[in-house]
Design a protein around this motif. Structure first.
Motif, PDB file in Angstrom:
ATOM      1  N   UNK A 127      15.087   7.950   4.606  1.00 50.78           N
ATOM      2  CA  UNK A 127      14.320   7.379   4.025  1.00 50.78           C
ATOM      3  C   UNK A 127      14.033   5.814   5.371  1.00 50.78           C
ATOM      4  N   UNK A 128      14.961   5.618   6.512  1.00 52.03           N
ATOM      5  CA  UNK A 128      13.804   4.589   7.391  1.00 52.03           C
ATOM      6  C   UNK A 128      12.805   5.215   8.184  1.00 52.03           C
ATOM      7  N   UNK A 131       0.825  11.939  10.341  1.00 50.21           N
ATOM      8  CA  UNK A 131       1.052  13.379  10.265  1.00 50.21           C
ATOM      9  C   UNK A 131       2.209  13.444  10.643  1.00 50.21           C
ATOM     10  N   UNK A 132       2.397  12.825  12.275  1.00 49.00           N
ATOM     11  CA  UNK A 132       3.825  12.757  12.474  1.00 49.00           C
ATOM     12  C   UNK A 132       4.678  12.180  11.398  1.00 49.00           C
ATOM     13  N   UNK A 133       4.992  11.866  10.465  1.00 50.67           N
ATOM     14  CA  UNK A 133       6.323  11.388   9.663  1.00 50.67           C
ATOM     15  C   UNK A 133       5.949  12.468   9.405  1.00 50.67           C
ATOM     16  N   UNK A 174       2.958  -3.139  -6.307  1.00 46.22           N
ATOM     17  CA  UNK A 174       2.119  -2.320  -6.199  1.00 46.22           C
ATOM     18  C   UNK A 174       2.966  -1.170  -5.248  1.00 46.22           C
ATOM     19  N   UNK A 175       3.233  -1.454  -4.372  1.00 45.46           N
ATOM     20  CA  UNK A 175       3.381  -1.048  -2.716  1.00 45.46           C
ATOM     21  C   UNK A 175       4.940  -0.940  -3.584  1.00 45.46           C
ATOM     22  N   UNK A 178       6.885   3.741   7.741  1.00 45.23           N
ATOM     23  CA  UNK A 178       5.480   4.442   7.690  1.00 45.23           C
ATOM     24  C   UNK A 178       5.206   4.093   6.438  1.00 45.23           C
ATOM     25  N   UNK A 179       6.131   4.128   5.769  1.00 46.35           N
ATOM     26  CA  UNK A 179       4.772   4.023   4.000  1.00 46.35           C
ATOM     27  C   UNK A 179       3.995   3.977   3.814  1.00 46.35           C
TER      28      UNK A 179
END
Lengths: 276, 296
Positions: free
Chosen positions: A255-256, A198-200, B105-106, A261-262
């Motif tokens: 982007x960073x 949620x933060x991101x 995938x990722x 965090x992706x």
């Protein structure tokens, strides 16, 4: 280790092509921001600039006539504060709605959920008037408040809190702990992944918000980055290389965050409850 | 006795925990939506102060009903709903391919998700250049493959809406895809194994297992997608400001103009209320429709 399968490789290559096509606009933007103005619109596209003007372009954007540095700082300030504020409010409410049995809880939660349906534009006029009355108009505090209510965050974090076993809470209550210390010392550490997600997301949405600052800010020294690049494009509309450099600068922090965090962003979105 | 005390304590604690959130929601959403309802029956202009409020009954709504600009915006909004199924179909195909048949995938997830994290302002500025009618890269490409007179995109009333819709699909695709991938991973593998034993083709498996098992995801994406398509403000505001000739005007942008450029608070509030009810109707229709095809 599985053996490499031919059609799997084939599909991967095919998807890579589709993927490149998909991020081409971003690559074009990046490449345009490195070029002298005259080369930007040349066709065939020079993906790798023949003459580089990267440093000059970025310097002109950051330290030129439009105070990008200031807008950047404003955005960082507003985004960090909104995110912290919203995270606190939402996680508290989420804990209350999931782990404390109190009278009228389900009804209140239903009311909160119903506000989901209300489009932000439908309340713009009264919000504007209320902000004027309370002196929140044209201030960063007002902007922070705007993103803070976090109905969405409450809904999302509630899902995570519900995953905590009730017995843990009960036994802590037996030992005489009050809800506040259970919340801080037991519940919060257990929902860290949810909080990270949620933060991101909140960070991204606040950083990208255009409508809020557009309506609730007037003074140019308070502008956030989104208003900044819009103003920049109005002033330098014909200088596409500079405009693209400004856009790159605006997207860069996201982007960073996204690259690091992706895992959390994708997990959170996939939890099926989020839409920006 | 202890029980009672406990439940009293719980109530106090519960209210305290949800209070900050309730207060902000109250101040920012619940009170404003009621005010919006009230203001929509007046001819008020907030610059003139509270003294100049006149109730005009359903006047604003009657005017809205005859307002050509509003209907054009509504038509455009309804057309934009088309982007939702379109982007869902592409996303589903991509999701199946990425989930079942690719390496890295990722990496693909990140690539397709990029537009979703970029701001609409940045995306709009970028596409405005890409779409540039005479010297933009898109028309450069179209000319190079032999199309002598490519569309003028944002400058042409006939193509502007399509141009905006292409960007909407581009930005929304990643979100849909991620959700489909999550949904696909929730389908038990033995369903497919059983189908394989029965000799069902891959296509039949897709139609008879994958689609029904994904129907809750499809339904969720449909609802949020349709609501989202009514709320595209940033994109239209930065990209076209509703032009050329109103061809990309949408309700939320029209509302903004009426409220903050023409300063007609009453009329703008009426637009807001109509928008709210449109969203409710669209959602309710889908909600009842789901019983026919969504499996839980």
């Amino acid at each position: 280790m599985q053996p490499i399968r031919v059609n799997r490789v084939l599909v991967t290559v095919l998807m890579a092509f589709a993927g490149i096509f998909f991020i081409m606009p971003f690559l074009w933007m990046l490449s345009a921001s490195f070029k002298p103005e005259l080369d930007v619109m040349k066709y065939p596209i020079q993906w790798i600039p023949e003459t580089w003007r990267a440093i000059e372009n970025y310097r002109e954007v950051m330290f030129g006539t439009v105070p990008f540095g200031l807008y950047y700082w404003n955005s960082i300030k507003v985004t960090l504060a909104t995110t912290a504020f919203s995270l606190t409010i939402s996680s508290m409410a989420a804990y209350g709605f999931s782990k404390i049995a109190f009278k009228g809880r389900d009804f209140l939660f239903l009311v909160v959920l119903a506000t989901f349906m209300i489009p932000s534009q439908a309340v713009l006029v009264p919000q504007f008037i209320i902000y004027r009355w309370f002196g929140l108009f044209d201030s960063h505090i007002g902007l922070m408040l705007l993103g803070a209510s976090g109905v969405l965050g409450t809904f999302m974090l509630r899902q995570f809190f519900m995953g905590i076993n009730n017995e843990i809470i009960e036994s802590a209550r037996m030992d005489g702990a009050n809800h506040w210390s259970i919340f801080c010392k037991i519940a919060i550490p257990l929902v860290m992944p949810g909080l990270a997600t949620y933060m991101i997301l909140r960070f991204i949405w606040t950083w990208n918000d255009y409508q809020g600052p557009l309506v609730f800010l007037r003074s140019e020294n308070l502008y956030t980055i989104q208003l900044g690049i819009r103003k920049f494009s109005d002033m330098h509309g014909e200088f596409y290389s500079l405009m693209m450099a400004g856009t790159v600068i605006a997207i860069f922090p996201l982007l960073l965050i996204f690259i690091f965090g992706q895992k959390y962003v994708i997990a959170g979105v996939a939890s099926g409850s989020v839409k920006g | 006795m202890k029980q009672r005390k406990q439940s009293f304590y719980n109530s106090i604690a519960g209210y305290l925990f949800v209070l900050p959130m309730l207060l902000t929601t109250m101040l920012l959403t619940i009170i404003p939506i009621f005010l919006s309802g009230i203001i929509s029956f007046t001819d008020w202009n907030f610059i003139t102060g509270l003294g100049n409020i006149h109730f005009i009954g359903f006047g604003n709504y009657e005017e809205l009903f005859k307002d050509e600009h509003f209907w054009r915006a509504m038509t455009n909004n309804l057309t934009m709903i088309l982007t939702v199924p379109f982007s869902m179909i592409i996303a589903l195909v991509l999701a199946v391919l990425i989930d079942r048949m690719t390496y890295f995938k990722s990496f693909f997830k990140v690539i397709y998700f990029m537009p979703f994290i970029s701001s609409f302002v940045a995306v709009s500025l970028l596409w405005r250049v890409l779409y540039h009618p005479t010297s933009g890269p898109i028309n450069g490409f179209l000319k190079s493959i032999g199309i002598a007179n490519p569309p003028l995109w944002l400058a042409d009333p006939k193509y502007a809406l399509i141009a905006v819709m292409i960007i909407m699909v581009w930005t929304g695709l990643g979100f849909n895809m991620i959700l489909f991938i999550a949904g696909l991973q929730g389908i038990p593998k033995d369903l497919y194994e059983a189908a394989d034993m029965d000799g069902a083709s891959k296509f039949r498996q897709f139609m008879n297992i994958t689609i029904p098992m994904l129907s809750p995801t499809i339904f969720f994406l449909l609802i949020t997608g349709v609501i989202g398509s009514f709320k595209v403000f940033d994109l239209v505001m930065v990209l076209t400001e509703g032009g050329p000739a109103g061809s990309t005007s949408v309700i939320v942008h029209y509302l903004y103009e009426v409220a903050f450029v023409n300063l007609r608070s009453g009329y703008a509030s009426a637009i807001g209320i109509v928008l709210l009810f449109s969203l409710i109707i669209v959602t309710v229709v889908q909600w009842f429709g789901q019983k026919k095809w969504v499996n839980y």
